[in-house]
Write a protein that holds these residues in place. Structure first.
Motif, short mmCIF file in Angstrom:
data_model
loop_
_atom_site.label_atom_id
_atom_site.label_comp_id
_atom_site.label_asym_id
_atom_site.label_seq_id
_atom_site.Cartn_x
_atom_site.Cartn_y
_atom_site.Cartn_z
N GLN A 161 5.69 25.70 -1.88
CA GLN A 161 5.49 26.45 -3.03
C GLN A 161 6.04 27.84 -3.27
OE1 GLN A 161 4.63 23.62 -3.96
NE2 GLN A 161 2.65 22.89 -3.78
N GLY A 162 6.13 28.49 -2.15
CA GLY A 162 6.78 29.80 -1.96
C GLY A 162 7.87 30.13 -2.47
N THR A 163 8.81 28.83 -2.49
CA THR A 163 10.32 28.75 -2.94
C THR A 163 10.34 29.28 -4.39
OG1 THR A 163 10.34 26.52 -3.43
CG2 THR A 163 10.97 27.26 -1.14
N ILE A 164 9.12 29.39 -5.02
CA ILE A 164 9.39 29.74 -6.44
C ILE A 164 9.39 31.05 -6.34
CG2 ILE A 164 8.02 29.88 -8.53
CD1 ILE A 164 6.72 27.08 -8.04
N GLY A 165 8.76 31.87 -5.55
CA GLY A 165 8.86 33.35 -5.42
C GLY A 165 10.15 33.64 -5.18
N MET A 166 10.70 33.04 -4.07
CA MET A 166 12.03 33.34 -3.76
C MET A 166 13.02 33.38 -4.87
SD MET A 166 14.37 31.19 -0.70
CE MET A 166 14.41 29.73 -1.63
N GLU A 167 13.11 32.27 -5.94
CA GLU A 167 13.86 32.16 -6.86
C GLU A 167 13.60 33.21 -7.86
OE1 GLU A 167 13.97 27.15 -6.76
OE2 GLU A 167 13.05 28.03 -8.31
N ILE A 168 12.29 33.50 -8.20
CA ILE A 168 12.27 34.65 -9.38
C ILE A 168 12.66 36.03 -8.77
CG2 ILE A 168 10.33 36.10 -10.20
CD1 ILE A 168 8.60 33.85 -10.03
N VAL A 169 12.86 36.33 -7.29
CA VAL A 169 13.42 37.37 -6.97
C VAL A 169 14.94 37.33 -7.08
CG1 VAL A 169 14.21 38.60 -4.59
CG2 VAL A 169 11.51 37.94 -5.10
N ARG A 170 15.63 36.38 -7.04
CA ARG A 170 17.03 35.95 -7.25
C ARG A 170 17.39 36.14 -8.69
NH1 ARG A 170 17.63 31.75 -3.39
NH2 ARG A 170 17.37 30.36 -5.06
N GLN A 171 16.38 35.73 -9.61
CA GLN A 171 16.68 35.58 -10.99
C GLN A 171 16.15 37.09 -11.73
OE1 GLN A 171 14.00 32.34 -11.52
NE2 GLN A 171 15.61 30.74 -11.66
N MET A 172 15.47 38.04 -10.87
CA MET A 172 15.30 39.15 -11.57
C MET A 172 16.34 40.17 -12.14
SD MET A 172 12.13 40.59 -8.67
CE MET A 172 12.42 42.19 -9.23
N GLN A 173 17.48 39.76 -11.59
CA GLN A 173 18.87 40.31 -11.83
C GLN A 173 19.07 40.11 -13.48
OE1 GLN A 173 21.88 38.89 -9.54
NE2 GLN A 173 21.18 39.82 -7.76
N ALA A 174 18.70 39.11 -14.07
CA ALA A 174 18.96 38.76 -15.53
C ALA A 174 17.57 39.65 -16.28
CB ALA A 174 18.50 37.32 -15.85
N MET A 175 16.77 40.52 -15.96
CA MET A 175 16.06 41.23 -16.64
C MET A 175 16.64 42.81 -16.47
SD MET A 175 12.23 40.05 -14.93
CE MET A 175 12.00 38.22 -14.68
N GLN A 176 15.92 43.44 -17.45
CA GLN A 176 16.36 44.88 -17.95
C GLN A 176 15.26 45.51 -17.19
OE1 GLN A 176 17.58 45.93 -21.59
NE2 GLN A 176 19.52 44.61 -21.30
N GLY A 177 14.86 46.11 -15.88
CA GLY A 177 14.03 46.67 -15.53
C GLY A 177 13.08 45.61 -14.62
N PRO A 178 12.55 46.32 -13.68
CA PRO A 178 11.78 45.63 -12.59
C PRO A 178 10.62 44.61 -13.24
CG PRO A 178 10.94 47.79 -12.68
CD PRO A 178 11.95 47.56 -13.78
N ILE A 179 9.94 43.77 -12.66
CA ILE A 179 8.90 43.00 -12.82
C ILE A 179 7.64 43.59 -12.54
CG2 ILE A 179 7.60 40.78 -12.28
CD1 ILE A 179 10.08 39.46 -11.63
N HIS A 180 6.65 43.75 -13.67
CA HIS A 180 5.37 44.46 -13.40
C HIS A 180 4.47 43.54 -12.88
CE1 HIS A 180 2.09 46.97 -14.38
NE2 HIS A 180 1.31 45.74 -14.90
N ALA A 181 4.38 42.32 -13.33
CA ALA A 181 3.38 41.24 -12.73
C ALA A 181 3.99 39.85 -12.86
CB ALA A 181 2.01 41.48 -13.32
N ILE A 182 3.41 39.07 -11.97
CA ILE A 182 3.69 37.62 -11.85
C ILE A 182 2.44 36.90 -11.89
CG2 ILE A 182 4.41 35.55 -10.70
CD1 ILE A 182 6.70 37.35 -9.34
#
Length: 445
Positions: free
Chosen positions: A254-275
């Motif tokens: 299940q933790g691979t979802i977190g790994m994918e989110i970190v990779r996909q953060m580059q599409a965002m403008q600014g950091p993630i505040h919360a998941i």
């Protein structure tokens, strides 16, 4: 000073006469909680070939561990969006994210989930983002081959079993999504699978498992009875029992979802505040937190639970695992009375807290998802989205990136009527009013 928004009423002993009204009287004046009518879901007819085997008295009434504190979901009251804090993380490590997840990092990076799972999209919810004034991102686990994230953990554990063990077969107990994940994994790994499900499981779910090639056995009226039977049969036949959440390999998958989110953060403008992560037994949030708090500890990991199925929130508050004396079944994918032992160990160290939401809010988020993506989430699948919206409103966030895990879409069609009825209540466009009239017996002259 801001008024008190959170109160622990009291621990409810077994066979307590405690009622929701008693708890309500202890809360500060403010907007009342809407109490929805209990909805009964009746078991569907079961074909003769799938009749439940006879249970021994020991399996029919499994005893709860004596060490677990027994509490009521109603003993924890707070406003929707309030973050029930996790004091254990600070007490154990001095700061959130300080240790506890590093041992899972390699396991997650080397997980074997992509033989069956896909890297799900991270999509912006445009309409909801405009309404909330924040960027709301949806992690689309509802688009997996079995319409749920559950196959990640199931396959990862099964792929790591020794070949001779797989040759003897696997068994699991589940009411839906985990069952389909195990069945598809068994098909991919060419091993025999037995899926034990309660007799109350809707036909659409056990039919889906059968189509994947697994053998379905319907046992008992509750998940606890089905699980007891599955564990007993695993010992008798030498099968490997595949738990739904409380195992390191399941958590890592299940933790691979977190790994994918970190990779996909580059599409965002600014950091993630919360998941925001839906919480049942805790396997999904434990895996995501183990990865994120190791590589991006500044990101908040927030669990979301229904008010009537809040085992993780109460466990975090008490600093130990608790067992709920009852659990609401609307969001059946997270209707768990006791969180996992290993998942709680990780969550107590790593997550920032839990947000609680109502059934009406869940229904409103199902509607939001349909309007955004023309997809229909199951109640547990929309749970994180409801929590993200409640949290943004309560804390008055602006211009932040928040991620909600859309965890599943195995919705029973007959529930759609109830969802549509409650969606506008959750969006506060309609209200449900109730009057209680005392009954009096009068002597007939």
């Amino acid at each position: 000073m801001e008024a008190l928004r959170f109160v622990l009423v009291k621990t409810i002993p077994h066979r307590s006469e405690f009622t929701p009204t008693t708890a309500k009287e202890t809360v500060r004046p403010g907007p009342p909680f809407l109490k929805n009518r209990r909805t009964k879901f009746y078991a569907m007819a079961v074909e003769n070939r799938l009749q439940a085997p006879t249970l021994s008295p020991e399996l029919a009434a499994p005893a709860q561990p004596e060490t677990l504190l027994r509490v009521s979901p109603g003993s924890l009251l707070c406003e929707p969006g309030f973050l029930v804090p996790n004091h254990g993380a600070v007490e154990s490590d001095g700061a959130l994210g300080g240790g506890g997840g590093i041992e899972y990092l390699t396991k997650i990076l080397t997980s074997s989930v992509y033989d069956v799972a896909v890297e799900s999209d991270l999509q912006l919810a445009t309409k909801l983002s405009q309404r909330l004034g924040n960027n709301v991102w949806l992690k689309r686990e509802d688009l997996q081959p079995v319409f749920s994230f559950k196959l990640r953990g199931a396959y990862n554990m099964m792929a790591k079993l020794p070949k001779d063990q797989r040759d003897r077969g696997v068994i699991c107990s589940s009411a839906g999504n985990h069952a389909q994940g195990v069945a598809l994994s068994a098909q991919k790994l060419d091993c025999d699978a037995v899926i034990v499900m309660p007799v109350t499981t809707p036909e659409i779910k056990w039919r889906s498992v059968e189509r994947l090639g697994a053998k379905v056995v319907l046992v008992g009226d509750s998940y606890d009875e089905a699980q007891s039977y599955a564990k007993s049969r695993a010992k008798e036949e030498g099968r490997a029992f595949i738990p739904p959440f409380d195992h390191p390999d399941v958590i890592s998958g299940q933790g691979t979802i977190g790994m994918e989110i970190v990779r996909q953060m580059q599409a965002m403008q600014g950091p993630i505040h919360a998941i925001f992560v839906p919480v049942g037994g805790g396997g999904l949030i434990a895996g995501i937190a183990a990865y994120l708090k190791t590589v991006s500890p500044e990101v908040k990991i927030i669990g979301v639970e229904p008010f009537d199925a809040n085992a993780m929130a109460l466990s975090l508050h008490h600093g130990r695992r608790v067992v709920l004396d009852q659990v609401g079944g609307f969001a059946d994918g997270v209707a768990v009375k006791v969180v996992g032992e290993e998942t709680f160990r990780l969550c107590r160290k790593l997550i920032d807290g839990v947000v609680l939401v109502s059934r009406d809010a869940i229904c409103a988020s199902i509607k939001d998802m349909f309007e955004e993506k023309r997809s229909i989430l199951e109640p547990a699948g929309a749970l994180a989205l409801a929590g993200a919206e409640a949290y943004c409103r309560y804390h008055r966030l602006e211009d932040k990136n928040v991620v909600a895990i859309a965890s599943g879409a195995n919705m029973n069609f007959d529930r759609l009527r109830l969802v549509t009825q409650l969606a506008n209540v959750g969006r506060q466009k309609e209200a449900v009013l109730a009057t209680f009239m005392p009954e009096e017996l009068q002597e007939i002259l």
